[in-house]
Scaffold this motif. Sequence first.
Motif, PDB file in Angstrom:
ATOM      1  N   VAL A 100     -20.257  45.002  69.514  1.00  0.00           N
ATOM      2  CA  VAL A 100     -21.091  43.303  69.501  1.00  0.00           C
ATOM      3  C   VAL A 100     -21.294  42.751  70.513  1.00  0.00           C
ATOM      4  O   VAL A 100     -19.931  42.402  70.574  1.00  0.00           O
ATOM      5  N   GLN A 101     -22.113  41.940  71.285  1.00  0.00           N
ATOM      6  CA  GLN A 101     -21.898  40.540  71.934  1.00  0.00           C
ATOM      7  C   GLN A 101     -21.496  39.626  70.946  1.00  0.00           C
ATOM      8  O   GLN A 101     -21.653  39.589  69.469  1.00  0.00           O
ATOM      9  N   ALA A 102     -20.770  39.133  71.810  1.00  0.00           N
ATOM     10  CA  ALA A 102     -20.783  37.184  70.894  1.00  0.00           C
ATOM     11  C   ALA A 102     -22.350  36.616  70.182  1.00  0.00           C
ATOM     12  O   ALA A 102     -22.940  37.077  70.924  1.00  0.00           O
ATOM     13  N   GLY A 103     -21.956  36.530  68.664  1.00  0.00           N
ATOM     14  CA  GLY A 103     -22.631  35.565  68.340  1.00  0.00           C
ATOM     15  C   GLY A 103     -23.521  36.857  67.203  1.00  0.00           C
ATOM     16  O   GLY A 103     -24.326  36.299  66.235  1.00  0.00           O
ATOM     17  N   GLY A 104     -23.448  38.003  67.797  1.00  0.00           N
ATOM     18  CA  GLY A 104     -23.731  39.524  66.558  1.00  0.00           C
ATOM     19  C   GLY A 104     -23.301  38.882  65.144  1.00  0.00           C
ATOM     20  O   GLY A 104     -22.465  38.583  64.914  1.00  0.00           O
ATOM     21  N   SER A 105     -23.799  40.397  64.420  1.00  0.00           N
ATOM     22  CA  SER A 105     -22.444  40.541  63.183  1.00  0.00           C
ATOM     23  C   SER A 105     -22.703  42.158  63.346  1.00  0.00           C
ATOM     24  O   SER A 105     -22.957  42.890  63.872  1.00  0.00           O
TER      25      SER A 105
ATOM     26  N   SER B 188      -9.329  30.286  60.583  1.00  0.00           N
ATOM     27  CA  SER B 188     -10.586  31.254  61.734  1.00  0.00           C
ATOM     28  C   SER B 188     -11.963  32.021  61.177  1.00  0.00           C
ATOM     29  O   SER B 188     -12.971  31.650  62.024  1.00  0.00           O
ATOM     30  N   VAL B 189     -12.319  32.118  59.435  1.00  0.00           N
ATOM     31  CA  VAL B 189     -13.171  32.671  59.704  1.00  0.00           C
ATOM     32  C   VAL B 189     -13.997  32.579  58.228  1.00  0.00           C
ATOM     33  O   VAL B 189     -15.751  32.980  58.033  1.00  0.00           O
ATOM     34  N   LYS B 190     -13.661  31.576  57.876  1.00  0.00           N
ATOM     35  CA  LYS B 190     -14.511  30.274  56.653  1.00  0.00           C
ATOM     36  C   LYS B 190     -15.624  29.951  57.598  1.00  0.00           C
ATOM     37  O   LYS B 190     -15.759  29.209  58.004  1.00  0.00           O
ATOM     38  N   GLY B 191     -16.742  30.619  56.510  1.00  0.00           N
ATOM     39  CA  GLY B 191     -18.161  30.505  57.031  1.00  0.00           C
ATOM     40  C   GLY B 191     -18.990  31.080  57.766  1.00  0.00           C
ATOM     41  O   GLY B 191     -20.144  31.142  58.177  1.00  0.00           O
TER      42      GLY B 191
ATOM     43  N   TYR C 251     -17.310  45.004  50.993  1.00  0.00           N
ATOM     44  CA  TYR C 251     -17.654  44.959  52.148  1.00  0.00           C
ATOM     45  C   TYR C 251     -17.642  43.558  52.839  1.00  0.00           C
ATOM     46  O   TYR C 251     -16.697  42.651  51.801  1.00  0.00           O
ATOM     47  N   LEU C 252     -17.432  44.209  53.997  1.00  0.00           N
ATOM     48  CA  LEU C 252     -16.815  41.858  54.866  1.00  0.00           C
ATOM     49  C   LEU C 252     -18.226  42.647  55.682  1.00  0.00           C
ATOM     50  O   LEU C 252     -18.259  43.474  56.959  1.00  0.00           O
ATOM     51  N   GLN C 253     -18.867  40.765  55.424  1.00  0.00           N
ATOM     52  CA  GLN C 253     -20.098  40.479  56.379  1.00  0.00           C
ATOM     53  C   GLN C 253     -19.614  39.665  57.181  1.00  0.00           C
ATOM     54  O   GLN C 253     -19.096  38.767  57.279  1.00  0.00           O
ATOM     55  N   ILE C 254     -19.711  39.809  58.865  1.00  0.00           N
ATOM     56  CA  ILE C 254     -19.088  39.095  60.079  1.00  0.00           C
ATOM     57  C   ILE C 254     -20.229  38.893  60.881  1.00  0.00           C
ATOM     58  O   ILE C 254     -21.173  39.173  61.104  1.00  0.00           O
ATOM     59  N   ASN C 255     -20.329  37.645  60.475  1.00  0.00           N
ATOM     60  CA  ASN C 255     -20.910  37.061  61.809  1.00  0.00           C
ATOM     61  C   ASN C 255     -20.690  35.571  62.571  1.00  0.00           C
ATOM     62  O   ASN C 255     -19.683  36.066  62.772  1.00  0.00           O
ATOM     63  N   SER C 256     -21.388  35.859  63.364  1.00  0.00           N
ATOM     64  CA  SER C 256     -21.370  34.374  64.345  1.00  0.00           C
ATOM     65  C   SER C 256     -20.446  34.800  65.053  1.00  0.00           C
ATOM     66  O   SER C 256     -19.057  34.322  65.484  1.00  0.00           O
TER      67      SER C 256
END
Length: 120
Positions: free
Chosen positions: A12-17, A62-65, A79-84
């Motif tokens: 995925v590109q930076a900024g993606g999810s 490092s991943v908060k928010g 599940y782990l939703q990873i954003n930004s």
Amino acid sequence: QVQLVESGGGLVQAGGSLRLSCAASISTFSDIGIGWYRQAPGKQRDLVAFISSGFSTNYADSVKGRFIISRDNGQNTVYLQINSLKPEDTAVYYCNVHFVGPDGNEYDYWGQGTQVTVSS
């Protein structure tokens, strides 16, 4: 035998999810906490998120928010939703369960991991 199967990784590109899934074959799923870890090449495996049996959550600084962990006890899945996403999030992501069984012994299980690669 407990099995954990991760899925959902990819490029995925930076900024993606992405949304990662961890399906667990354990009858006492709703009674145990589940952790997501990640390991980048040449680095140690670190905890990034944890959800307790009571749905309390904890995250690495490092991943908060950006990351959200959740669970569906009816589906025995976490599940782990990873954003930004950032390039530094590139790693193999693993789920883990660690618990004390009715026999008093400690048990620790890992999935096979799912690769997340973030391009800049």
